[in-house]
Design a protein around this motif. Structure first.
Motif, PDB file in Angstrom:
ATOM      1  N   ALA A  16      45.462  28.751  33.063  1.00 54.60           N
ATOM      2  CA  ALA A  16      43.777  29.786  32.318  1.00 54.60           C
ATOM      3  C   ALA A  16      42.900  29.991  33.342  1.00 54.60           C
ATOM      4  CB  ALA A  16      43.269  28.526  31.758  1.00 54.60           C
ATOM      5  N   LEU A  17      43.042  29.521  34.897  1.00 58.47           N
ATOM      6  CA  LEU A  17      42.229  30.122  35.583  1.00 58.47           C
ATOM      7  C   LEU A  17      42.733  31.236  35.990  1.00 58.47           C
ATOM      8  CD1 LEU A  17      42.326  26.407  37.594  1.00 58.47           C
ATOM      9  CD2 LEU A  17      40.141  27.562  36.646  1.00 58.47           C
ATOM     10  N   GLY A  18      44.162  31.599  36.278  1.00 59.45           N
ATOM     11  CA  GLY A  18      45.181  32.775  36.638  1.00 59.45           C
ATOM     12  C   GLY A  18      43.994  33.871  35.613  1.00 59.45           C
ATOM     13  N   ILE A  19      44.077  33.606  33.947  1.00 53.72           N
ATOM     14  CA  ILE A  19      43.799  34.593  33.642  1.00 53.72           C
ATOM     15  C   ILE A  19      41.902  34.701  34.020  1.00 53.72           C
ATOM     16  CG2 ILE A  19      44.125  35.056  30.987  1.00 53.72           C
ATOM     17  CD1 ILE A  19      46.150  33.678  30.996  1.00 53.72           C
ATOM     18  N   ALA A  20      41.471  33.854  34.154  1.00 54.81           N
ATOM     19  CA  ALA A  20      39.907  34.257  34.028  1.00 54.81           C
ATOM     20  C   ALA A  20      39.999  35.299  34.856  1.00 54.81           C
ATOM     21  CB  ALA A  20      38.854  32.736  34.568  1.00 54.81           C
ATOM     22  N   PRO A  21      39.072  36.007  34.383  1.00 58.30           N
ATOM     23  CA  PRO A  21      38.708  36.881  35.669  1.00 58.30           C
ATOM     24  C   PRO A  21      37.774  36.423  36.992  1.00 58.30           C
ATOM     25  CG  PRO A  21      37.879  37.814  33.260  1.00 58.30           C
ATOM     26  CD  PRO A  21      38.572  36.006  33.613  1.00 58.30           C
ATOM     27  N   GLY A  22      38.646  37.346  37.718  1.00 57.65           N
ATOM     28  CA  GLY A  22      37.710  36.652  39.113  1.00 57.65           C
ATOM     29  C   GLY A  22      38.241  37.727  40.475  1.00 57.65           C
ATOM     30  N   PRO A  23      38.106  37.653  41.941  1.00 53.71           N
ATOM     31  CA  PRO A  23      37.789  38.707  42.371  1.00 53.71           C
ATOM     32  C   PRO A  23      39.872  38.498  42.965  1.00 53.71           C
ATOM     33  CG  PRO A  23      36.336  36.965  43.534  1.00 53.71           C
ATOM     34  CD  PRO A  23      36.911  36.340  41.908  1.00 53.71           C
ATOM     35  N   ASP A  24      40.225  37.540  42.173  1.00 49.14           N
ATOM     36  CA  ASP A  24      42.037  38.169  43.208  1.00 49.14           C
ATOM     37  C   ASP A  24      42.370  38.720  41.940  1.00 49.14           C
ATOM     38  OD1 ASP A  24      41.237  36.191  45.333  1.00 49.14           O
ATOM     39  OD2 ASP A  24      42.727  34.849  44.388  1.00 49.14           O
ATOM     40  N   ASN A  25      42.218  38.381  40.971  1.00 49.44           N
ATOM     41  CA  ASN A  25      43.117  39.546  39.542  1.00 49.44           C
ATOM     42  C   ASN A  25      42.394  40.302  39.484  1.00 49.44           C
ATOM     43  OD1 ASN A  25      40.787  38.070  38.702  1.00 49.44           O
ATOM     44  ND2 ASN A  25      42.368  36.716  36.971  1.00 49.44           N
ATOM     45  N   ILE A  26      41.009  40.717  39.856  1.00 49.42           N
ATOM     46  CA  ILE A  26      40.598  42.258  40.102  1.00 49.42           C
ATOM     47  C   ILE A  26      40.801  42.607  40.878  1.00 49.42           C
ATOM     48  CG2 ILE A  26      38.337  43.831  40.700  1.00 49.42           C
ATOM     49  CD1 ILE A  26      37.102  41.404  38.759  1.00 49.42           C
ATOM     50  N   PHE A  27      41.307  42.308  42.224  1.00 51.13           N
ATOM     51  CA  PHE A  27      41.888  42.851  43.442  1.00 51.13           C
ATOM     52  C   PHE A  27      43.665  43.096  42.909  1.00 51.13           C
ATOM     53  CE2 PHE A  27      43.408  42.397  47.348  1.00 51.13           C
ATOM     54  CZ  PHE A  27      43.139  43.268  48.359  1.00 51.13           C
ATOM     55  N   VAL A  28      44.441  42.057  42.129  1.00 51.69           N
ATOM     56  CA  VAL A  28      45.771  43.096  41.729  1.00 51.69           C
ATOM     57  C   VAL A  28      45.755  43.826  41.324  1.00 51.69           C
ATOM     58  CG1 VAL A  28      47.417  41.904  41.144  1.00 51.69           C
ATOM     59  CG2 VAL A  28      46.413  40.147  42.158  1.00 51.69           C
ATOM     60  N   VAL A 167      49.505  40.816  35.519  1.00 45.85           N
ATOM     61  CA  VAL A 167      48.855  41.986  36.077  1.00 45.85           C
ATOM     62  C   VAL A 167      49.295  43.363  36.400  1.00 45.85           C
ATOM     63  CG1 VAL A 167      46.441  42.359  36.713  1.00 45.85           C
ATOM     64  CG2 VAL A 167      46.866  40.023  35.785  1.00 45.85           C
ATOM     65  N   ALA A 168      49.668  42.978  37.480  1.00 47.58           N
ATOM     66  CA  ALA A 168      50.264  44.147  38.339  1.00 47.58           C
ATOM     67  C   ALA A 168      51.328  44.723  37.379  1.00 47.58           C
ATOM     68  CB  ALA A 168      51.300  43.644  40.240  1.00 47.58           C
ATOM     69  N   TRP A 169      51.955  44.939  37.076  1.00 47.06           N
ATOM     70  CA  TRP A 169      53.146  45.131  35.690  1.00 47.06           C
ATOM     71  C   TRP A 169      51.965  45.875  34.779  1.00 47.06           C
ATOM     72  CZ3 TRP A 169      54.679  44.958  30.102  1.00 47.06           C
ATOM     73  CH2 TRP A 169      55.501  45.842  30.159  1.00 47.06           C
ATOM     74  N   SER A 170      51.132  45.486  33.823  1.00 46.01           N
ATOM     75  CA  SER A 170      50.796  45.524  33.197  1.00 46.01           C
ATOM     76  C   SER A 170      49.076  47.404  33.578  1.00 46.01           C
ATOM     77  CB  SER A 170      49.411  45.518  32.409  1.00 46.01           C
ATOM     78  OG  SER A 170      50.374  44.486  31.760  1.00 46.01           O
ATOM     79  N   ALA A 171      49.216  47.159  35.014  1.00 47.63           N
ATOM     80  CA  ALA A 171      48.499  48.271  35.703  1.00 47.63           C
ATOM     81  C   ALA A 171      49.411  48.969  36.424  1.00 47.63           C
ATOM     82  CB  ALA A 171      47.156  47.394  36.948  1.00 47.63           C
TER      83      ALA A 171
END
Length: 208
Positions: A16-28, A167-171
């Protein structure tokens, strides 16, 4: 180690924490869209390497000392903000060159990996978050705390790889479209630069 039901709850919380929008997943997301799926996966590995550093720090008590030092907290967050501004400048300079015949401005996989590490390690809130989060799931009656905290950190990293990998695969689909649209390449680089500037400002004003 903690009981299986505790580990299950921990793993779901980590997802859940990984899914929540944040600097790291936006960076990926931005790196994957600009440079492709492999780049996103490599950045994810870099971020997770940073998480391993934070996990080790928490397990051996370094983070406790760090979280009590205002000077250390401020120095690290300003270093992280400066690095993000550097990435913003690189994105602005990139223009549409990423998909041109020349690949001089395309970062290597080792550079992308290092970006992920620096991005994670220079975010002091990650260390403080781990310091607050991991011990909640450790059980002193189940054995030494250091192996438990290291194990929980590795479980958190596994959840992060799963989420950020998706996230990387989708992007990557966005990146394939960008190859056919120079205008879109330029726009996304500008957007990436704005994202990096926003993250830098957010990090710079972060309070403990």
């Amino acid at each position: 180690m903690p009981e299986p039901d505790v580990l299950s709850v921990f793993f779901l919380a980590a997802l859940a924490l990984g899914i929540a929008p944040g600097p790291d997943n936006i960076f990926v997301l931005t790196q994957s869209a600009l440079y492709g799926r492999l780049a996103g996966f490599v950045v994810t590995l870099g971020l997770c390497t940073g998480l391993l550093v934070h996990t080790t720090a928490v397990a051996f008590g370094i983070a406790a000392i760090f979280s009590a030092s205002t000077i250390a907290f401020t120095a690290i967050k300003l270093l992280g903000a400066a690095y993000l501004l550097y990435l913003a400048w690189q994105a602005l300079k990139a223009g549409t060159s990423r998909f041109s015949a020349s690949t001089e401005t395309e970062p290597s996989l080792s550079q992308l990996y290092r970006r992920g590490i620096v991005m994670n390690i220079t975010n002091p809130k990650v260390a403080i978050f781990f310091l607050a989060f991991l011990p909640q799931f450790a059980d002193p009656s189940a054995g030494p705390l250091v192996p438990q905290l290291l194990g929980l950190g590795c479980l958190f990293i596994l959840a992060t790889i799963l989420v950020f990998g998706l996230v990387a695969w989708s992007a990557g689909f966005l990146g394939e479209w960008l190859k056919r649209s120079p205008t879109a390449q330029l726009v996304l680089n500008r957007i990436a630069a704005l994202v990096f500037v926003g993250l830098a400002l957010r990090l710079a004003v972060t309070q403990r």
